[in-house]
Motif scaffolding. Structure first.
Motif, short mmCIF file in Angstrom:
data_model
loop_
_atom_site.label_atom_id
_atom_site.label_comp_id
_atom_site.label_asym_id
_atom_site.label_seq_id
_atom_site.Cartn_x
_atom_site.Cartn_y
_atom_site.Cartn_z
N VAL A 3 0.77 -1.26 0.02
CA VAL A 3 0.05 0.00 -0.06
C VAL A 3 0.88 1.31 0.01
N PHE A 4 0.50 1.97 -0.78
CA PHE A 4 1.17 3.44 -0.95
C PHE A 4 0.47 4.44 -0.64
N ARG A 50 3.41 1.31 -10.82
CA ARG A 50 3.08 -0.19 -11.34
C ARG A 50 3.75 -0.55 -12.63
N GLU A 51 3.91 0.15 -13.66
CA GLU A 51 4.64 -0.11 -14.84
C GLU A 51 6.32 -0.13 -14.71
N PRO A 86 0.92 -11.23 -7.18
CA PRO A 86 -0.52 -11.01 -7.68
C PRO A 86 -0.55 -10.03 -9.02
N ASP A 87 -1.48 -10.02 -9.73
CA ASP A 87 -1.80 -9.06 -10.55
C ASP A 87 -1.70 -7.43 -9.83
N VAL A 88 -0.75 -6.84 -10.64
CA VAL A 88 -0.20 -5.52 -10.26
C VAL A 88 -1.48 -4.59 -9.60
N THR A 89 -2.55 -4.66 -10.29
CA THR A 89 -3.62 -3.70 -9.86
C THR A 89 -4.28 -4.30 -8.51
N ILE A 135 -0.26 -3.79 -6.00
CA ILE A 135 0.32 -2.43 -5.47
C ILE A 135 -0.93 -1.53 -5.36
N VAL A 136 -1.22 -0.78 -4.66
CA VAL A 136 -2.32 -0.16 -4.38
C VAL A 136 -2.36 1.07 -3.28
N THR A 137 -3.36 2.02 -3.37
CA THR A 137 -3.44 3.11 -2.42
C THR A 137 -4.27 2.68 -1.28
#
Length: 293
Positions: free
Chosen positions: A232-233, A248-249, A262-265, A268-270
């Motif tokens: 989480v960012f 993410r890219e 896992p799927d990057v979406t 890596i999340v907010t």
């Protein structure tokens, strides 16, 4: 009245104080600038004194570095912070002396990590980064914080320099280290590179890709060190949606399929807790856990 639990999010820019009920619902919340230690701590004490009769425990999540070793002579202190007037301040002691209840003491990012894990009941391993005026991270494994003799200082790991920074001999804004993550990617580095405050910089500026390059390195580090289910960012730098896409890219390019994630979406999340409330929620839960012992 039912028991109440207190939260102090002690930030270098502002303090956020709140009381919540046994369901972690906010009863009242205030914030004020972080000025001198005594002025700021006095305001904090005055806020909680209003609820003292029903207050069962308080959790403090503080900017750091801090001493979390309960066997240390300086347990509860803010230690070597560069923030003027706050180095070697006994934050916990000055707050707790006016109350007869237990206090939990940890970092602000640990509090946020705990709150984010709380709203993700299926997640047992999580890393939370704040990318703002400074950079810090809290990591949770199976409900416990990562740390030993002290808390982690993930903002001060060294990162590979971006080619543009190498060309311009930019080594960051950290007063302690040249080339650390915080110095290269925290909010003040934007203005140091461009002469413009971050919120005024156009989205198409190349500086955002430079920032994302460093933040993506943090995600790679978290991945190889902790193997979390979620990263989480939070923080002001990541408040813009384009930054999440950029990070993410660049993460995918840097990791280069070395480990399965896992799927990057989803990975890596907010923050999932609304209105920057992760630390407050985490502190309520930590305070309740302490009171229930």
């Amino acid at each position: 009245m039912s028991k109440l639990y207190g939260s102090v999010e002690a930030g270098g820019t502002k303090f956020v104080c709140a009381v919540g009920d046994e369901n972690y619902q906010v009863i009242e919340k205030v914030q004020f600038p972080t000025t001198t230690p005594y002025e700021t701590i006095d305001k904090t004490i005055a806020f909680f004194k209003r609820f003292e009769a029903d207050l069962a425990a308080v959790a403090i999540g503080s900017f750091g570095p801090i001493d979390i070793d309960q066997n240390s002579d300086t347990y509860g202190f803010i230690t070597s912070t560069p923030k003027p007037n706050w180095a070697n301040v006994d934050l916990l002691g000055l707050l707790a002396k006016d109350f007869k209840i237990p206090f939990y003491f940890t970092t602000d990012v640990n509090s946020s990590a705990y709150g984010e894990a709380l709203v993700r009941p299926h997640v047992k391993s999580l890393v939370y980064y704040t990318i703002g005026t400074g950079i810090g991270a809290g990591a949770i494994q199976n409900g416990d914080f990562i740390g030993g003799a002290g808390h982690t200082e993930a903002g001060h790991v060294y990162v590979a320099p971006h080619p543009r920074d190498t060309a311009k001999e930019f080594v960051g804004v950290c007063p302690y280290h040249n080339g650390c993550l915080e110095g290269m990617a925290a909010g003040p580095s934007l203005e140091a590179r461009t002469g413009v405050r971050g919120e005024l910089i156009e989205q198409n500026s190349e500086v955002w890709d430079i920032q994302a390059y460093y933040i993506a390195q943090a995600a790679v580090q978290a991945t190889v060190l902790y193997r979390p289910q979620v990263i989480v960012f939070g923080g002001g730098v990541m408040a813009q949606e384009h930054m999440l896409r950029r990070v993410r890219e660049k993460f995918k390019a840097l990791l280069n399929n070395y480990l399965p994630v896992p799927d990057v979406t989803d990975y890596i999340v907010t923050p999932a807790v609304a209105e920057n409330g992760s630390a407050t929620l985490g502190n309520f839960a930590l305070a309740k856990k302490l009171a229930d012992k």
